[in-house]
Design a protein around this motif. Structure first.
Motif, mmCIF file in Angstrom:
data_model
loop_
_atom_site.group_PDB
_atom_site.id
_atom_site.type_symbol
_atom_site.label_atom_id
_atom_site.label_comp_id
_atom_site.label_asym_id
_atom_site.label_seq_id
_atom_site.Cartn_x
_atom_site.Cartn_y
_atom_site.Cartn_z
ATOM 1 N N SER A 1 46.905 38.291 47.709
ATOM 2 C CA SER A 1 46.855 38.985 46.556
ATOM 3 C C SER A 1 47.148 39.040 45.020
ATOM 4 O O SER A 1 46.017 39.015 44.496
ATOM 5 C CB SER A 1 48.251 40.444 46.634
ATOM 6 O OG SER A 1 49.339 40.024 46.003
ATOM 7 N N ALA A 2 47.440 37.680 45.004
ATOM 8 C CA ALA A 2 47.592 36.728 43.660
ATOM 9 C C ALA A 2 46.838 36.429 42.719
ATOM 10 O O ALA A 2 45.967 36.764 41.930
ATOM 11 C CB ALA A 2 48.813 35.881 43.433
ATOM 12 N N ALA A 3 46.487 35.679 44.143
ATOM 13 C CA ALA A 3 44.630 34.539 43.636
ATOM 14 C C ALA A 3 43.472 35.801 43.326
ATOM 15 O O ALA A 3 42.905 35.897 42.222
ATOM 16 C CB ALA A 3 44.553 34.096 44.948
ATOM 17 N N ARG A 4 42.952 36.731 44.383
ATOM 18 C CA ARG A 4 42.496 38.148 43.787
ATOM 19 C C ARG A 4 42.900 38.559 42.553
ATOM 20 O O ARG A 4 41.844 38.733 41.855
ATOM 21 C CB ARG A 4 42.142 38.780 45.166
ATOM 22 C CG ARG A 4 41.823 38.330 46.528
ATOM 23 C CD ARG A 4 41.930 39.534 47.350
ATOM 24 N NE ARG A 4 41.263 41.076 46.957
ATOM 25 C CZ ARG A 4 40.085 40.890 47.570
ATOM 26 N NH1 ARG A 4 39.819 40.569 48.979
ATOM 27 N NH2 ARG A 4 39.587 41.620 47.822
ATOM 28 N N GLU A 5 43.613 38.525 41.996
ATOM 29 C CA GLU A 5 43.709 39.470 41.186
ATOM 30 C C GLU A 5 44.462 38.397 39.576
ATOM 31 O O GLU A 5 42.863 39.272 38.463
ATOM 32 C CB GLU A 5 45.288 40.588 41.154
ATOM 33 C CG GLU A 5 45.856 41.098 39.826
ATOM 34 C CD GLU A 5 45.010 42.633 39.903
ATOM 35 O OE1 GLU A 5 44.315 42.762 40.517
ATOM 36 O OE2 GLU A 5 45.775 43.086 39.930
ATOM 37 N N ILE A 6 44.033 37.331 39.703
ATOM 38 C CA ILE A 6 44.292 36.618 38.812
ATOM 39 C C ILE A 6 42.739 36.047 38.446
ATOM 40 O O ILE A 6 42.417 36.157 37.308
ATOM 41 C CB ILE A 6 44.746 35.450 39.106
ATOM 42 C CG1 ILE A 6 46.497 35.795 38.533
ATOM 43 C CG2 ILE A 6 44.426 34.139 37.995
ATOM 44 C CD1 ILE A 6 47.245 34.432 40.018
ATOM 45 N N ILE A 7 41.862 35.429 39.321
ATOM 46 C CA ILE A 7 40.327 35.224 39.192
ATOM 47 C C ILE A 7 39.554 37.026 37.936
ATOM 48 O O ILE A 7 38.998 37.109 38.122
ATOM 49 C CB ILE A 7 39.976 35.615 41.049
ATOM 50 C CG1 ILE A 7 40.713 33.941 40.955
ATOM 51 C CG2 ILE A 7 38.541 34.889 40.234
ATOM 52 C CD1 ILE A 7 39.837 33.727 42.360
ATOM 53 N N GLU A 8 40.202 38.365 38.969
ATOM 54 C CA GLU A 8 39.244 39.758 37.942
ATOM 55 C C GLU A 8 40.097 39.783 37.241
ATOM 56 O O GLU A 8 39.618 39.648 35.692
ATOM 57 C CB GLU A 8 40.372 40.632 38.871
ATOM 58 C CG GLU A 8 38.692 41.395 38.758
ATOM 59 C CD GLU A 8 39.201 43.133 40.107
ATOM 60 O OE1 GLU A 8 39.590 42.667 41.149
ATOM 61 O OE2 GLU A 8 39.743 43.522 39.250
ATOM 62 N N VAL A 9 41.330 39.430 36.680
ATOM 63 C CA VAL A 9 41.654 40.375 35.651
ATOM 64 C C VAL A 9 41.869 39.038 34.076
ATOM 65 O O VAL A 9 42.282 39.060 33.004
ATOM 66 C CB VAL A 9 43.650 40.226 35.635
ATOM 67 C CG1 VAL A 9 44.065 40.772 34.530
ATOM 68 C CG2 VAL A 9 43.933 41.279 36.757
ATOM 69 N N LEU A 10 42.494 37.123 34.954
ATOM 70 C CA LEU A 10 42.646 36.474 33.755
ATOM 71 C C LEU A 10 41.008 36.854 32.522
ATOM 72 O O LEU A 10 41.932 36.460 31.504
ATOM 73 C CB LEU A 10 42.648 35.290 34.255
ATOM 74 C CG LEU A 10 43.081 34.204 33.281
ATOM 75 C CD1 LEU A 10 44.756 34.568 32.129
ATOM 76 C CD2 LEU A 10 44.083 32.849 33.859
ATOM 77 N N PRO A 11 40.061 36.610 33.338
ATOM 78 C CA PRO A 11 39.250 36.309 32.136
ATOM 79 C C PRO A 11 39.008 37.444 31.432
ATOM 80 O O PRO A 11 38.948 37.085 29.605
ATOM 81 C CB PRO A 11 37.528 36.127 33.229
ATOM 82 C CG PRO A 11 38.356 36.189 34.261
ATOM 83 C CD PRO A 11 39.529 35.900 34.290
ATOM 84 N N ALA A 12 39.379 38.592 31.197
ATOM 85 C CA ALA A 12 39.503 39.991 30.816
ATOM 86 C C ALA A 12 40.564 39.447 29.883
ATOM 87 O O ALA A 12 40.815 39.860 29.021
ATOM 88 C CB ALA A 12 39.364 41.567 31.746
ATOM 89 N N LEU A 13 41.596 39.063 30.186
ATOM 90 C CA LEU A 13 42.623 39.680 29.296
ATOM 91 C C LEU A 13 42.798 38.254 28.121
ATOM 92 O O LEU A 13 43.403 38.601 27.425
ATOM 93 C CB LEU A 13 44.332 38.796 30.870
ATOM 94 C CG LEU A 13 45.311 38.964 29.762
ATOM 95 C CD1 LEU A 13 45.748 40.099 28.782
ATOM 96 C CD2 LEU A 13 46.525 38.445 30.590
ATOM 97 N N VAL A 14 42.287 37.383 28.026
ATOM 98 C CA VAL A 14 42.237 36.552 27.727
ATOM 99 C C VAL A 14 41.110 36.725 26.330
ATOM 100 O O VAL A 14 41.229 36.872 25.305
ATOM 101 C CB VAL A 14 41.411 35.157 27.570
ATOM 102 C CG1 VAL A 14 42.467 33.810 28.786
ATOM 103 C CG2 VAL A 14 40.283 34.864 28.586
ATOM 104 N N GLY A 15 40.031 37.623 26.791
ATOM 105 C CA GLY A 15 39.526 38.683 25.930
ATOM 106 C C GLY A 15 40.342 39.393 25.072
ATOM 107 O O GLY A 15 40.349 40.215 23.810
#
Ligand SMILES: NC(=O)c1ccc[n+]([C@@H]2O[C@H](COP(=O)([O-])OP(=O)(O)OC[C@H]3O[C@@H](n4cnc5c(N)ncnc54)[C@H](O)[C@@H]3O)[C@@H](O)[C@H]2O)c1
Ligand SMILES: [Fe+2]
Length: 368
Positions: A217-231
C-alpha cells in the motif's frame, strides 16, 4: 509455510492538527524538547509547544542532519544541562531528530555510554531507556515507528545502528501540516526514502504477510502521490497521503529492517555525501530487476504494486525516478565503476545486505 510474527508497539496519532495531542502525550511529565536549530520554523514550533504544554525541563537543539558521534556528544551534553533529569523526550523533527532522541534515550547525558555499546565495548544492559514521543516533520524515514537509530562516525567513515526494542517511541504523533513547508528537494528525498523502505521490506528474508501488506500500500501510494506532491508542495491532501504512506512503509520495515539498497547507500553517503533518500533509492530499479523470479512471495507483492509484467514494472520504476530528476546510474554520484563493484560486494555482506533475498551474480549483472 513457515511461522511468522509481526509486532509494533507504537501508539499512533494521525491527522491534521494532531500536534495538539502532544500535551496529552506528555501527560504532565518533565520533558526534554528536542529539535533542530537551523530553520525559523523550529523557533516557532518551540514557542508553540512550550506555550501549549508548559516549559520543557530542557530544550536541546543541537541536532545535525545525519547525526555523528560529535553532534550526538554535544546533544547529550545539552541534555545533561537539565539538572533534574526529564522523564520523557519530545522529538520534533525528521529522521535525524528522532534518531538523536533514541541516542539520548539510551545515553542520557553521557554519550560515551552509547559509543561504548556501538563499538562493542559494553553490553545492552548498560544503556538507559527514557520514553520518546516522536513528532515527525518530514514524511519519509519512518523512524517514529522503528526501534533503531542510524549513527554516523563521519571521521572513521563508519555507520552504526543503535537497535533495541526499548527504543520504539512510546507514541508517534503525525501531523501532515508540519510537513507543508518542507522544501522540494527534501520532499523528494524523504519520499523516495519511504519508497525504498517499502520495497526493501519486500525483497527481504524477514518479510511476512503483514509487512508485505503495509509495503504494497505504501509503494503504490508513493508512486502515485510523489510526482504530484513535488509539483504542489502546499497541497495538504497530498501531504496527508504522503505522510500516511511513509508511516505504512515504516510499519513494514519496522519488522524486516532494510536490505541491499540501504546497505549500498551508506557507502555513497559516507564517501560522496549523497543525501540518504537519494542514496537509498537510485539503485531500486536495478535491484528489482535482479530479484524478479527469485521468490514467489516477493514476486506476488511486487505484482500488486507494478502489475503482472515485472520487467516492465522495473522499467516504470526507472522512468519514475528519472522523471523526478534522479539518476539511476551509480557513476553519476561520483563513484568509479570499480569502486561501485567493490561497494556492491561489501554491501551484500553488510548487516542490511544480508537481509536481501537475491543473488550476488544477478545483482552484479543488473547493478554494476
Ligand atoms: N531510524 C530509522 O528508522 C531511519 C530510517 C530512515 C532514515 N533514518 C535517518 O534519518 C536521517 C534523515 O532524516 P530526514 O530525511 O527526515 O531529514 P533530517 O532529519 O536529516 O533533516 C534534514 C533537514 O531538513 C530540515 N527540515 C526538517 N523538517 C522540516 C520542515 N518541516 N520544514 C523545513 N525544513 C525541515 C531540517 O532543518 C534539516 O536541516 C538520516 O540520518 C537517516 O539515516 C532513520
Ligand atoms: Fe532509509
Amino acid at each position: 509455510m513457515r511461522a511468522w510474527t509481526y509486532s509494533n508497539p507504537v501508539k499512533i496519532v494521525f491527522g491534521t492538527g494532531a500536534l495538539a495531542q502532544a500535551k496529552q502525550a506528555v501527560a504532565g511529565r518533565r520533558y526534554c524538547l528536542l529539535t533542530y536549530n537551523d530553520h525559523p520554523v523550529f523557533d516557532k514550533l518551540v514557542a508553540r509547544i512550550s506555550q501549549e504544554i508548559g516549559e520543557p525541563t530542557v530544550i536541546v537543539r543541537d541536532v545535525e542532519p545525519n547525526p555523528s558521534f560529535e553532534g550526538l556528544r554535544a546533544a547529550c551534553r545539552s541534555f545533561a544541562a537539565a539538572g533534574i533529569a526529564p522523564d520523557v523526550i519530545l522529538a520534533v523533527g525528521g529522521g535525524s531528530v528522532i534518531d538523536t532522541a533514541k541516542v539520548l534515550s539510551a545515553g542520557g547525558g553521557d554519550f560515551d555510554r552509547v559509543q561504548a555499546y556501538l563499538e562493542g565495548r559494553a553490553t545492552a544492559d548498560t544503556l538507559l531507556d527514557l520514553p520518546i514521543i516522536a513528532v515527525p516533520t518530514t514524511a519519509g524515514t519512518g523512524s517514529e515507528v522503528t526501534c533503531w537509530a542510524t549513527v554516523w562516525d563521519t571521521a572513521a567513515k563508519k555507520k552504526y545502528s543503535l537497535a533495541d526494542a526499548r527504543y520504539y517511541p512510546e507514541q508517534a504523533i503525525l501531523d501532515p501540516e508540519l510537513t507543508v513547508g518542507v522544501p522540494r528537494s527534501l520532499t523528494l528525498s524523504t519520499g523516495l526514502d519511504a519508497l525504498s523502505h517499502a520495497l526493501e521490506s519486500i525483497w527481504n528474508v524477514n518479510a511476512n504477510p503483514v509487512s508485505a501488506s503495509h509495503a504494497v500500500s505504501a509503494a503504490r501510494e508513493i508512486i502515485e502521490v510523489l510526482p504530484a506532491l513535488v509539483g504542489n508542495p502546499g497541497d495538504i491532501g497530498l501531504r496527508t497521503r504522503m505522510m500516511r504512506a511513509s508511516l505504512s512503509a515504516g510499519l513494514a520495515f519496522s519488522n524486516t529492517k532494510t536490505a541491499l539498497a540501504h546497505s549500498l547507500s551508506y557507502y555513497l553517503t559516507l564517501h560522496h555525501g549523497t543525501v540518504h533518500g537519494i542514496a537509498c533509492s537510485f539503485s531500486l530499479p536495478a535491484i528489482m530487476r535482479s530479484v524478479i523470479g527469485h521468490d514467489d512471495d516477493c514476486d506476488a507483492a511486487l505484482r500488486r504494486i507494478f502489475g503482472e509484467d515485472l520487467e516492465a514494472g522495473a522499467e516504470r520504476l526507472e522512468t519514475f525516478l528519472r522523471n523526478l530528476g534522479v539518476s539511476t546510474t551509480a557513476t553519476d554520484y561520483g563513484v568509479t565503476r570499480d569502486n561501485w563493484v567493490r561497494a556492491i560486494d561489501d554491501a551484500l555482506l553488510g548487516e542490511r545486505g544480508r537481509n536481501f533475498i537475491g543473488s550476488r551474480e544477478a545483482v552484479l549483472a543488473s547493478a554494476a
